[in-house]
Enzyme design. Structure first.
Site, short mmCIF file in Angstrom:
data_model
loop_
_atom_site.label_atom_id
_atom_site.label_comp_id
_atom_site.label_asym_id
_atom_site.label_seq_id
_atom_site.Cartn_x
_atom_site.Cartn_y
_atom_site.Cartn_z
N TYR A 94 6.25 10.30 6.51
CA TYR A 94 5.34 9.42 5.77
C TYR A 94 5.77 9.31 4.31
CZ TYR A 94 0.80 7.54 4.19
OH TYR A 94 -0.21 6.75 3.66
N ALA A 99 0.87 -1.18 0.00
CA ALA A 99 0.00 0.00 0.00
C ALA A 99 0.90 1.23 0.00
CB ALA A 99 -0.89 0.00 1.24
#
Ligand code: UDP
Length: 318
Positions: free
Chosen positions: A146, A115
């Site tokens: 992130y 993902a």
């Protein structure tokens, strides 16, 4: 014996919907999660399903959950509020967690799907974003924990394909919404739904002209399952190309909830991408995939969930 799938981050928002879809595809499913941002209530309905199992595992440490046929690596905080609060675990799960998940796939000869995220494109200078765009990412800004973790995760995944011949796939997920999002995860749709339902001002960061393209979770998961069965190893965008400014998004939420809340303007967070819209021609061509649910319909389909979640939050505070 049915095929066994491991979903890391399997009790998170998208991960838990993926578990449902994989059970529907005939897999037995292990959801692994360290419960940092995932919640067991997302899989409560699977509690009596003998083909489903939850294991509390932190995939940033080496792990082995037994033989599996497919590894879906979804573990990671994913909202800007969550990954800012948990910056170092976010870096670790994208790097160490990806290696450990790839090692499980390698050990058992399993397929692997990462993902990844539209955040790999950063604050994009190319619009809409095609998979061939390398992105415009601040490597040291507040979002870098992130963005760079996911870019590293993509590099690690491609390396296991090239060096170890693991059958890998990479999905770049664009903004996704629907039931099981946490009402307090800070993302725009849960924030607006909650604020609209409570009659509070809808917080628009900046002037609200920045854009996002919102995909309903069942469409997103459908694209992911199709990709997992494909022969494509390079990244594929899965998202809804209908693009809205954040002010337009607020107006849709007000219309669907029937709320009289006003808009409340607040400062724009640093490095907030100005525009985001997937080019999905690759997914259309390779997977025959196309999102079906428009924003207004998806918001209506999410209303009941958000009503209950907001009520539960209010009663837990009382
Ligand atoms: N946003 C906003 N108000 C909110 C929450 C978010 O205006 O209460 C904006 C945010 O600045 C960004 C967009 O909505 O431009 C999407 O933010 P989100 O946190 O949902 O995810 P992102 O796409 O930035 O990862």
């Amino acid at each position: 014996m049915s095929n066994r799938a491991l979903v890391t981050g399997g009790v998170g928002f998208v991960g838990s919907h993926l578990c449902d879809a994989l059970l529907g595809e005939g897999y037995s499913v292990i959801a692994a999660d360290n419960l940092l941002t995932g919640r067991l209530s997302n899989v409560e309905h699977l509690r009596n399903d003998s083909r489903f199992e939850f294991q509390e595992i932190d995939v940033s440490e080496p792990f082995d959950c037994g033989a599996v046929d497919y590894v879906f690596h979804f573990a990671s905080p994913a909202s800007p509020v969550d990954y800012s609060a948990h910056g170092i675990p976010t870096l670790k799960v994208g790097s160490l967690g990806t290696f450990h998940s790839l090692d499980v796939a390698r050990k058992y000869g399993a397929g692997f799907l990462l993902a990844s995220t539209s955040e790999c494109y950063g604050d994009p200078l190319e619009h809409p974003q095609k998979e061939t765009y390398w992105g415009h990412v601040n490597p040291i800004g507040p979002r870098s924990v992130y963005d760079e973790a996911k870019r590293f995760a993509e590099a690690a995944t491609m390396a296991y394909l090239r060096y170890h011949n693991v059958n890998t796939h990479i999905v770049r997920i664009f903004n996704t919404y629907g039931p099981r999002m946490q009402v307090n995860d800070g993302r725009v749709i849960p924030n607006f739904m909650r604020q609209a339902m409570l009659g509070e001002g809808l917080t628009i960061y900046g002037d609200g002209s920045q854009t996002r393209s919102f995909c309903y979770v069942s469409d997103e998961v459908d694209g992911i399952v199709r990709l997992s069965k494909s022969d494509e190893h390079e990244p594929v965008n899965i998202g809804n190309p209908n693009e809205f400014t954040i002010v337009e998004c607020a107006q849709r939420v007000l219309a669907v909830t029937g709320s009289k809340s006003r808009l409340r303007y607040e400062p724009l967070p640093q490095d907030d991408p100005k525009q985001r819209r997937p080019d999905i021609s690759k997914a259309r061509r390779l997977l025959g995939w196309e999102p079906k649910i428009d924003l207004e319909t998806g918001l209506r389909m999410s209303l009941e969930y958000f009503r209950q979640a907001v009520a539960a939050e209010a009663s837990s505070r009382a």
